[in-house]
Write an enzyme that holds these catalytic residues in place. Structure first.
Site, PDB file in Angstrom:
ATOM      1  N   THR A  18       0.745  -1.270   0.000  1.00 45.32           N
ATOM      2  CA  THR A  18       0.000   0.000   0.000  1.00 45.32           C
ATOM      3  C   THR A  18       0.759   1.295   0.000  1.00 45.32           C
ATOM      4  O   THR A  18       1.775   1.448   0.683  1.00 45.32           O
ATOM      5  CB  THR A  18      -0.955   0.053   1.219  1.00 45.32           C
ATOM      6  OG1 THR A  18      -1.806  -1.050   1.185  1.00 45.32           O
ATOM      7  CG2 THR A  18      -1.794   1.302   1.198  1.00 45.32           C
ATOM      8  N   ASP A  75      -3.492   3.365  -3.724  1.00 45.47           N
ATOM      9  CA  ASP A  75      -3.270   2.433  -4.835  1.00 45.47           C
ATOM     10  C   ASP A  75      -4.295   1.309  -4.678  1.00 45.47           C
ATOM     11  O   ASP A  75      -5.159   1.369  -3.803  1.00 45.47           O
ATOM     12  CB  ASP A  75      -1.828   1.897  -4.798  1.00 45.47           C
ATOM     13  CG  ASP A  75      -1.640   0.878  -3.687  1.00 45.47           C
ATOM     14  OD1 ASP A  75      -1.277  -0.264  -3.971  1.00 45.47           O
ATOM     15  OD2 ASP A  75      -1.901   1.252  -2.522  1.00 45.47           O
ATOM     16  N   ARG A 114      -3.476  -2.353  -4.918  1.00 49.71           N
ATOM     17  CA  ARG A 114      -2.918  -3.708  -4.896  1.00 49.71           C
ATOM     18  C   ARG A 114      -2.991  -4.291  -3.493  1.00 49.71           C
ATOM     19  O   ARG A 114      -2.547  -3.661  -2.531  1.00 49.71           O
ATOM     20  CB  ARG A 114      -1.473  -3.681  -5.366  1.00 49.71           C
ATOM     21  CG  ARG A 114      -0.765  -5.038  -5.240  1.00 49.71           C
ATOM     22  CD  ARG A 114       0.683  -4.963  -5.637  1.00 49.71           C
ATOM     23  NE  ARG A 114       0.821  -4.837  -7.085  1.00 49.71           N
ATOM     24  CZ  ARG A 114       2.006  -4.750  -7.705  1.00 49.71           C
ATOM     25  NH1 ARG A 114       3.107  -4.768  -7.011  1.00 49.71           N
ATOM     26  NH2 ARG A 114       2.065  -4.637  -9.003  1.00 49.71           N
ATOM     27  N   LYS A 168      -9.311   0.685  -1.322  1.00 51.74           N
ATOM     28  CA  LYS A 168      -8.708   0.998  -0.025  1.00 51.74           C
ATOM     29  C   LYS A 168      -9.257   2.264   0.597  1.00 51.74           C
ATOM     30  O   LYS A 168      -8.897   2.597   1.721  1.00 51.74           O
ATOM     31  CB  LYS A 168      -7.190   1.149  -0.181  1.00 51.74           C
ATOM     32  CG  LYS A 168      -6.553  -0.135  -0.688  1.00 51.74           C
ATOM     33  CD  LYS A 168      -5.059  -0.072  -0.639  1.00 51.74           C
ATOM     34  CE  LYS A 168      -4.493  -1.232  -1.428  1.00 51.74           C
ATOM     35  NZ  LYS A 168      -3.052  -1.248  -1.468  1.00 51.74           N
ATOM     36  N   GLY A 186      -2.206  -1.873   5.959  1.00 50.33           N
ATOM     37  CA  GLY A 186      -2.010  -2.884   6.988  1.00 50.33           C
ATOM     38  C   GLY A 186      -2.753  -4.133   6.612  1.00 50.33           C
ATOM     39  O   GLY A 186      -2.880  -4.473   5.445  1.00 50.33           O
ATOM     40  N   SER A 198       3.608   0.913   2.919  1.00 47.97           N
ATOM     41  CA  SER A 198       4.978   0.593   2.530  1.00 47.97           C
ATOM     42  C   SER A 198       5.492   1.586   1.482  1.00 47.97           C
ATOM     43  O   SER A 198       6.696   1.809   1.370  1.00 47.97           O
ATOM     44  CB  SER A 198       5.044  -0.828   1.984  1.00 47.97           C
ATOM     45  OG  SER A 198       4.131  -0.969   0.917  1.00 47.97           O
ATOM     46  N   ASP A 219       7.541   0.957  -5.166  1.00 49.38           N
ATOM     47  CA  ASP A 219       7.355   0.059  -4.043  1.00 49.38           C
ATOM     48  C   ASP A 219       6.703  -1.220  -4.547  1.00 49.38           C
ATOM     49  O   ASP A 219       5.715  -1.182  -5.275  1.00 49.38           O
ATOM     50  CB  ASP A 219       6.470   0.731  -2.972  1.00 49.38           C
ATOM     51  CG  ASP A 219       6.110  -0.214  -1.861  1.00 49.38           C
ATOM     52  OD1 ASP A 219       4.940  -0.237  -1.453  1.00 49.38           O
ATOM     53  OD2 ASP A 219       7.012  -0.939  -1.398  1.00 49.38           O
ATOM     54  N   SER A 261       2.936  -1.909  -3.557  1.00 52.63           N
ATOM     55  CA  SER A 261       1.850  -1.099  -4.119  1.00 52.63           C
ATOM     56  C   SER A 261       1.841  -1.271  -5.619  1.00 52.63           C
ATOM     57  O   SER A 261       2.898  -1.493  -6.232  1.00 52.63           O
ATOM     58  CB  SER A 261       2.059   0.374  -3.807  1.00 52.63           C
ATOM     59  OG  SER A 261       2.394   0.552  -2.471  1.00 52.63           O
TER      60      SER A 261
END
Lengths: 235, 269
Positions: free
Chosen positions: B36, B52, B54, B68, B82, B164, B201, B204
């Site tokens: 995320t 995002d 994913r 999300k 999380g 992240s 990242d 994500s």
């Protein structure tokens, strides 16, 4: 008959098979301000008198018709504080149902759960029955519905009903005026006329409250301006 | 001996057991985390939230297009990073509590109410509810943006990132954020920050979701940007030139056909 000897305890039947406290609760309802409901072909309307104890009371702060969910509303006759407690409990039950099933609670389910709460208070120790009868108006997948719930916990579905002081006159009037294919606006006019029947004094937008729900499934309490419009049409 | 149900509150017994098992060498099962990048910023007329899409389960992408940005109230939305189950459950629960509260008070919900309900819940679970949230909304007191950490601490900020991909996104904000952004500038900046997380990242990826909240209005722009379209499906379709020849046909029935003849009388009921 010996009934009076059994009227102190809620949870004891009298020899005639009645629970006297519930009878007294119904008397409390019967001396409350008149309220009524009419189920039309495309919606439901509920209305009540709003007689305040003095002209000094800020009538805008008093709201007798309440929302339970976006598509279910309720009005009462009887003791206001008891009504507040029931509304709070019913709202919580509706919300819990919604959280569990991710669907808006059907009208019959909410009525049943509210009636269950009222019945519990007729069979527990140390409590008294609620001194209110409720008129629940809702619109869900099954269409428009109108239910009456009594202090005993029994509930009935009505096409049109009235409760409170003027109940017998109001019901007679409704019996004459009710038609199956009534539309919502006609129903509102009929509701106003029924309230006018037993009204002491001048009827105005300040001393009645009207709530309606149509095919849009959104329960709304009419503003005083809207009530004035309907009153003008009725004249 | 009758079982007395626990009175409420979290029972930490299983946490002790889990710690003991891990010490003995058991590999803990991995749960669906959202990896995320989630962000929020305050602009001239309100709040913009971005995320995002994913969802990862260890090294595998579990959901390529998950949502999300969660609904809390008509004027309040919450991004969650999380453990996916934790963010969903906690935002759902608080959204329900806020609705009940709105009925009782007859007023719109305030962002600080949502904040307090969330942080109290997370603190009482001592960080075991792994939900890191970016909460934003506009209420009667103005626009608000907060971050909430799994242990229950909160920050109030003009721009925030979590997850992240938060460092990648924060670098974009720190370089380009200024007060009094317009709606379009704000959306562009949020999309840029999320893209930075998506491309830099691993946790994500996929698309950008955006939610713009202003006084009296909200716009949920689901899949506002799709910088990762699926290109492996051939647009021409597939054609097979040579049909398979049938050389021989043999049919073997799997069950024998059994004949039933009734003998004697039927059993008495």
């Amino acid at each position: 008959m010996g009934d009076s000897q059994y009227s102190f305890s809620l949870t004891t039947f009298s020899p005639s098979g009645k629970l006297v406290q519930i009878e007294h609760a119904l008397t409390a309802v019967g001396s409350g301000q008149t309220s009524l409901g009419i189920k039309a072909s495309n919606g439901v309307v509920i209305a009540t008198e709003k007689k305040l104890p003095s002209i000094l009371v800020d009538e805008a702060s008093v709201q007798k018709i309440q929302h339970l969910t976006p598509n279910i509303g309720v009005v009462y006759s009887g003791m206001g504080p008891d009504f507040r407690v029931l509304v709070r409990k019913s709202r919580k039950q509706a919300e819990q149902y919604n959280r569990l099933y991710k669907e808006p609670i059907p009208v019959t389910q909410l009525v049943r759960e509210t009636a269950t709460v009222m019945q519990e208070f007729t069979q527990s120790g140390g409590v008294r029955p609620f001194g209110v009868s409720l008129l629940v108006a809702g619109y869900d997948d099954k269409g428009p519905q109108l239910y009456q719930v009594d202090p005993s916990g029994s509930y009935f579905s009505w096409k049109a009903s009235a409760m409170g002081k003027n109940v017998s006159n109001a019901k007679t009037f409704l019996e004459k005026r009710y038609t199956e294919d009534m539309e919502l606006d006609d129903a509102i006019h009929t509701a106003i006329l029924t309230l006018k029947e037993g009204f002491e004094g001048e009827i105005s937008s300040k001393n009645i409250e009207i709530g309606k729900i149509g095919a849009d499934k959104v329960f709304r309490v009419l503003t005083p301006a809207e009530i004035d419009d309907y009153l003008a049409e009725v004249e | 001996m009758s079982e007395v149900p626990p009175k409420g509150g979290f029972s930490f017994d299983l946490c002790k057991r889990n710690d003991m098992l891990i010490q003995k060498g058991l590999k803990a099962p991995s749960f669906l985390k959202t990896g995320t990048t989630i962000v929020g910023l305050i602009f001239k007329d309100g709040v913009i939230l971005g995320a995002d899409t994913r969802a990862t389960e260890g090294p595998i992408v579990a959901d390529k297009n998950c949502e999300k940005i969660h609904y809390m109230a008509p004027n309040i939305y919450c991004c969650g990073a999380g453990t996916a189950a934790d963010t969903e459950a906690v935002t759902d629960m608080v959204s329900s509590q806020l609705r009940l509260h709105r009925y009782q008070t007859g007023r719109d919900s305030r962002v600080i109410t949502a904040l307090t309900l969330l942080k109290k819940h997370l603190f009482s679970y001592q960080g075991h509810v792994s939900a890191a949230l970016v909460l934003g909304g506009v209420d009667i007191t103005g626009p608000h943006l907060h971050t909430i950490y799994p242990h229950g601490s909160t920050d109030t900020l003009p721009f925030a990132t979590m997850g992240s991909g938060s460092l990648a996104a924060m670098s974009v904000f720190e370089a380009k954020y200024k007060e009094g952004l317009t709606r379009d500038e704000g959306i562009k900046l949020v999309a840029e920050a999320i893209c930075s997380g998506i491309f830099n990242d691993l946790g994500s990826g996929s698309n950008v979701d955006i939610c713009v909240i202003t006084k009296g209005n909200k716009e949920y722009l689901r899949n506002y940007m799709e910088p990762n379209p699926r290109t492996y499906v051939s647009s021409k379709g597939y054609s097979f030139t040579k049909k398979t020849e049938v050389l021989r046909t043999k049919i073997t029935p799997l069950m024998e056909r059994v004949e039933i003849t009734e003998v004697g009388e039927a059993m008495e009921e």
